[in-house]
Design a protein around this motif. Structure first.
Motif, PDB file in Angstrom:
ATOM      1  N   ASN B 110       0.766  -1.093   0.001  1.00  0.00           N
ATOM      2  CA  ASN B 110      -0.292  -0.108  -0.047  1.00  0.00           C
ATOM      3  C   ASN B 110       0.799   1.478  -0.006  1.00  0.00           C
ATOM      4  O   ASN B 110       0.227   2.288  -0.064  1.00  0.00           O
ATOM      5  N   ILE B 111       2.159   1.376   0.033  1.00  0.00           N
ATOM      6  CA  ILE B 111       3.064   2.329   0.168  1.00  0.00           C
ATOM      7  C   ILE B 111       2.800   3.512  -0.940  1.00  0.00           C
ATOM      8  O   ILE B 111       2.758   4.638  -0.569  1.00  0.00           O
ATOM      9  N   ASP B 112       2.743   2.832  -2.200  1.00  0.00           N
ATOM     10  CA  ASP B 112       2.358   3.637  -3.176  1.00  0.00           C
ATOM     11  C   ASP B 112       1.228   4.581  -3.289  1.00  0.00           C
ATOM     12  O   ASP B 112       1.188   5.743  -3.422  1.00  0.00           O
ATOM     13  N   GLN B 113       0.075   3.980  -2.785  1.00  0.00           N
ATOM     14  CA  GLN B 113      -1.142   4.628  -2.540  1.00  0.00           C
ATOM     15  C   GLN B 113      -1.046   5.734  -1.541  1.00  0.00           C
ATOM     16  O   GLN B 113      -1.616   6.747  -1.623  1.00  0.00           O
ATOM     17  N   LEU B 114      -0.439   5.166  -0.312  1.00  0.00           N
ATOM     18  CA  LEU B 114      -0.429   6.087   0.982  1.00  0.00           C
ATOM     19  C   LEU B 114       0.463   7.376   0.599  1.00  0.00           C
ATOM     20  O   LEU B 114       0.146   8.408   1.132  1.00  0.00           O
ATOM     21  N   LEU B 115       1.338   7.177  -0.462  1.00  0.00           N
ATOM     22  CA  LEU B 115       2.282   8.285  -0.665  1.00  0.00           C
ATOM     23  C   LEU B 115       1.777   9.338  -1.757  1.00  0.00           C
ATOM     24  O   LEU B 115       2.430  10.056  -2.017  1.00  0.00           O
ATOM     25  N   GLN B 116       0.781   8.919  -2.277  1.00  0.00           N
ATOM     26  CA  GLN B 116       0.299   9.629  -3.613  1.00  0.00           C
ATOM     27  C   GLN B 116       0.002  11.070  -3.086  1.00  0.00           C
ATOM     28  O   GLN B 116      -0.859  11.360  -2.116  1.00  0.00           O
ATOM     29  N   GLY B 117       0.579  12.087  -3.889  1.00  0.00           N
ATOM     30  CA  GLY B 117       0.302  13.341  -3.666  1.00  0.00           C
ATOM     31  C   GLY B 117       1.406  13.904  -2.627  1.00  0.00           C
ATOM     32  O   GLY B 117       1.168  15.476  -2.577  1.00  0.00           O
ATOM     33  N   CYS B 118       2.184  13.104  -1.979  1.00  0.00           N
ATOM     34  CA  CYS B 118       2.865  13.608  -0.910  1.00  0.00           C
ATOM     35  C   CYS B 118       4.195  14.203  -1.455  1.00  0.00           C
ATOM     36  O   CYS B 118       4.889  13.616  -2.328  1.00  0.00           O
ATOM     37  N   ASP B 119       4.751  15.530  -0.822  1.00  0.00           N
ATOM     38  CA  ASP B 119       6.001  15.884  -1.444  1.00  0.00           C
ATOM     39  C   ASP B 119       7.306  15.587  -0.524  1.00  0.00           C
ATOM     40  O   ASP B 119       8.402  15.648  -1.011  1.00  0.00           O
ATOM     41  N   ILE B 120       6.964  15.201   0.881  1.00  0.00           N
ATOM     42  CA  ILE B 120       8.040  14.735   1.688  1.00  0.00           C
ATOM     43  C   ILE B 120       7.757  13.760   2.578  1.00  0.00           C
ATOM     44  O   ILE B 120       6.425  13.958   2.841  1.00  0.00           O
ATOM     45  N   ILE B 121       8.659  13.064   3.155  1.00  0.00           N
ATOM     46  CA  ILE B 121       8.121  11.744   3.834  1.00  0.00           C
ATOM     47  C   ILE B 121       8.870  12.192   5.291  1.00  0.00           C
ATOM     48  O   ILE B 121      10.347  12.195   5.184  1.00  0.00           O
ATOM     49  N   MET B 122       8.482  11.821   6.298  1.00  0.00           N
ATOM     50  CA  MET B 122       8.748  12.107   7.710  1.00  0.00           C
ATOM     51  C   MET B 122       8.794  10.511   8.265  1.00  0.00           C
ATOM     52  O   MET B 122       8.039  10.121   8.599  1.00  0.00           O
ATOM     53  N   ASP B 123      10.177  10.250   8.718  1.00  0.00           N
ATOM     54  CA  ASP B 123      10.212   8.844   9.381  1.00  0.00           C
ATOM     55  C   ASP B 123       9.865   8.841  10.755  1.00  0.00           C
ATOM     56  O   ASP B 123      10.761   9.450  11.540  1.00  0.00           O
ATOM     57  N   ALA B 124       8.949   8.327  11.174  1.00  0.00           N
ATOM     58  CA  ALA B 124       8.466   8.456  12.663  1.00  0.00           C
ATOM     59  C   ALA B 124       8.245   6.908  12.975  1.00  0.00           C
ATOM     60  O   ALA B 124       7.453   6.555  13.888  1.00  0.00           O
ATOM     61  N   MET B 125       8.948   5.966  12.422  1.00  0.00           N
ATOM     62  CA  MET B 125       8.615   4.483  12.511  1.00  0.00           C
ATOM     63  C   MET B 125       9.584   4.281  13.643  1.00  0.00           C
ATOM     64  O   MET B 125      10.205   4.684  14.152  1.00  0.00           O
ATOM     65  N   ASP B 126       9.260   2.797  14.231  1.00  0.00           N
ATOM     66  CA  ASP B 126      10.069   2.164  15.199  1.00  0.00           C
ATOM     67  C   ASP B 126      10.751   1.109  14.703  1.00  0.00           C
ATOM     68  O   ASP B 126      11.139   0.127  15.711  1.00  0.00           O
ATOM     69  N   ASN B 127      10.736   0.714  13.572  1.00  0.00           N
ATOM     70  CA  ASN B 127      11.545  -0.232  13.029  1.00  0.00           C
ATOM     71  C   ASN B 127      12.234  -0.139  11.662  1.00  0.00           C
ATOM     72  O   ASN B 127      11.754   0.825  10.840  1.00  0.00           O
ATOM     73  N   PHE B 128      13.193  -0.741  11.410  1.00  0.00           N
ATOM     74  CA  PHE B 128      14.113  -0.657  10.171  1.00  0.00           C
ATOM     75  C   PHE B 128      13.230  -1.259   8.746  1.00  0.00           C
ATOM     76  O   PHE B 128      13.315  -0.566   7.782  1.00  0.00           O
ATOM     77  N   PRO B 129      12.738  -2.206   9.221  1.00  0.00           N
ATOM     78  CA  PRO B 129      11.985  -2.935   7.571  1.00  0.00           C
ATOM     79  C   PRO B 129      11.048  -1.988   7.208  1.00  0.00           C
ATOM     80  O   PRO B 129      11.085  -1.760   5.881  1.00  0.00           O
ATOM     81  N   VAL B 130      10.248  -1.150   7.884  1.00  0.00           N
ATOM     82  CA  VAL B 130       9.494  -0.332   7.390  1.00  0.00           C
ATOM     83  C   VAL B 130      10.070   1.067   6.853  1.00  0.00           C
ATOM     84  O   VAL B 130       9.737   1.703   5.734  1.00  0.00           O
ATOM     85  N   ARG B 131      11.289   1.245   7.695  1.00  0.00           N
ATOM     86  CA  ARG B 131      12.167   2.508   7.369  1.00  0.00           C
ATOM     87  C   ARG B 131      12.751   2.217   5.864  1.00  0.00           C
ATOM     88  O   ARG B 131      12.812   3.038   4.950  1.00  0.00           O
ATOM     89  N   TYR B 132      12.918   1.151   5.489  1.00  0.00           N
ATOM     90  CA  TYR B 132      13.606   0.597   4.295  1.00  0.00           C
ATOM     91  C   TYR B 132      12.435   0.704   3.220  1.00  0.00           C
ATOM     92  O   TYR B 132      13.018   1.173   2.166  1.00  0.00           O
ATOM     93  N   LEU B 133      11.364   0.517   3.413  1.00  0.00           N
ATOM     94  CA  LEU B 133      10.341   0.913   2.449  1.00  0.00           C
ATOM     95  C   LEU B 133      10.138   2.273   2.190  1.00  0.00           C
ATOM     96  O   LEU B 133       9.972   2.746   0.897  1.00  0.00           O
ATOM     97  N   LEU B 134      10.045   2.937   3.342  1.00  0.00           N
ATOM     98  CA  LEU B 134      10.040   4.601   3.032  1.00  0.00           C
ATOM     99  C   LEU B 134      11.280   4.973   2.237  1.00  0.00           C
ATOM    100  O   LEU B 134      11.048   5.951   1.388  1.00  0.00           O
ATOM    101  N   ASN B 135      12.469   4.492   2.451  1.00  0.00           N
ATOM    102  CA  ASN B 135      13.628   4.884   1.751  1.00  0.00           C
ATOM    103  C   ASN B 135      13.547   4.515   0.222  1.00  0.00           C
ATOM    104  O   ASN B 135      13.717   5.344  -0.431  1.00  0.00           O
ATOM    105  N   ARG B 136      13.148   3.404  -0.256  1.00  0.00           N
ATOM    106  CA  ARG B 136      12.831   2.912  -1.310  1.00  0.00           C
ATOM    107  C   ARG B 136      11.815   3.729  -2.112  1.00  0.00           C
ATOM    108  O   ARG B 136      12.296   4.364  -3.311  1.00  0.00           O
ATOM    109  N   ALA B 137      10.635   4.099  -1.386  1.00  0.00           N
ATOM    110  CA  ALA B 137       9.644   4.934  -1.988  1.00  0.00           C
ATOM    111  C   ALA B 137      10.212   6.397  -2.413  1.00  0.00           C
ATOM    112  O   ALA B 137       9.832   6.937  -3.090  1.00  0.00           O
TER     113      ALA B 137
END
Lengths: 64, 243
Positions: B110-137
């Protein structure tokens, strides 16, 4: 070689140039939990260090 | 063009970056991954600063043990979805911006859909696996990722600009072992505030970003430190020439 450890202490290690992976092993530090800077720049475990190099080992965090 | 109410609301920061800077903030659409300790600080300051559109995502419900640090949520919110509580806090602090709060687990699907229209990403996660998803996106969309993480008195932050700086996987090639981490609200305050400051600087064009620099906060000893980093030519995420 001067090494700054995650607990804030410093240690001087004499000897030949070694892989950072092996230096961490020697210091009983889990490489999965730290990042290492050689002379101020983050380097991978495959890099080597020795002589007058300064290493800084920092435990990085993952919470949010 | 700012309304009179907006000129008044943001007057103290308009002194910093002018009406033009404020208009830029209002035009910026932000994705905040997580409404926990870091997400609380990040979203409250971004809402108050007038980032025009905030999409905040969290799948959890508020627990009593969250309340020492997750200042988006109050005692009465225990048991409610964090996203719902976040929506109320953020629209309460600034009703003039658009807030979207979603109860979702961020995933590859769902990350593509969640990020639709967003200009910047703020990492407020508590784990690296999801951080790597944010990084790739972030790399794929060529939008900045403002990284932050905390544990106890310690925290770290850096700003990732695709195509220009080291990416998250260059700096942290592998995730640390998962563990329950100690958390202090004020550490979230320090790191979350640094991340928001970076985002404000990025959008308004002010100052020098934390590019290719990893900042460390050691609250126990009251020290800030930094390490230089650079793109890794063998990075699994950003070295294929596409980014």
């Amino acid at each position: 070689m001067l090494i700054a450890l995650p607990d804030g202490s410093r240690r001087e290690i004499a000897g030949d140039i070694a892989r950072i992976e092996d230096i961490l092993k020697q210091l009983c530090i889990n490489p999965e939990e730290v990042i290492v800077a050689k002379n101020g720049r983050i380097v991978s475990e495959e890099e080597t260090a020795g002589g007058s190099d300064e290493l800084k080992i920092v435990r990085f965090v993952h919470g949010g | 063009m700012l309304s009179d109410a907006e000129k008044k609301r943001y007057s103290r920061q308009i002194r910093l970056f002018g009406e033009d800077g404020q208009e830029r903030l209002l035009r910026t659409s932000v994705f905040i991954a997580g409404a926990g300790g870091l997400g609380s600080v990040i979203s409250l300051y971004m809402a108050a600063a007038g980032f025009g559109k905030i999409r905040i995502v969290d799948c959890d419900t508020v627990e009593l043990s969250n309340l020492n640090r997750q200042i988006l949520h109050g005692n009465a919110d225990v048991g409610r979805a964090k996203a719902k509580s976040a929506y109320e806090s953020l629209t309460g602090i600034n009703p003039e911006i658009e807030v979207e709060a979603l109860v979702e687990t961020i995933s590859e699907e769902n990350i593509d859909q969640l990020l639709q229209g967003c200009d910047i990403i703020m990492d407020a996660m508590d784990n690296f696996p999801v951080r790597y998803l944010l990084n790739r996106a972030a790399l794929q969309r060529k939008i900045p990722l403002f990284h932050g993480a905390i544990s106890g008195y310690q925290g770290q932050a850096t700003t990732i600009i695709p195509g220009k700086t080291a990416c998250l996987a260059c700096i942290f090639p592998r995730a640390p072992p998962a563990s329950v981490f100690p958390a202090l609200g004020s550490t979230c305050g320090v790191i979350g505030s640094i991340q928001v400051t970076e985002a404000v600087k990025y959008v308004t064009g002010a100052g020098k970003l934390l590019e290719n620099r990893l900042l460390f906060w050691d609250g126990l000893n009251g020290c800030l430190d930094e390490m230089a980093c650079e793109r890794n030519s063998a990075c699994r995420e950003c070295s294929d020439g596409e980014y």
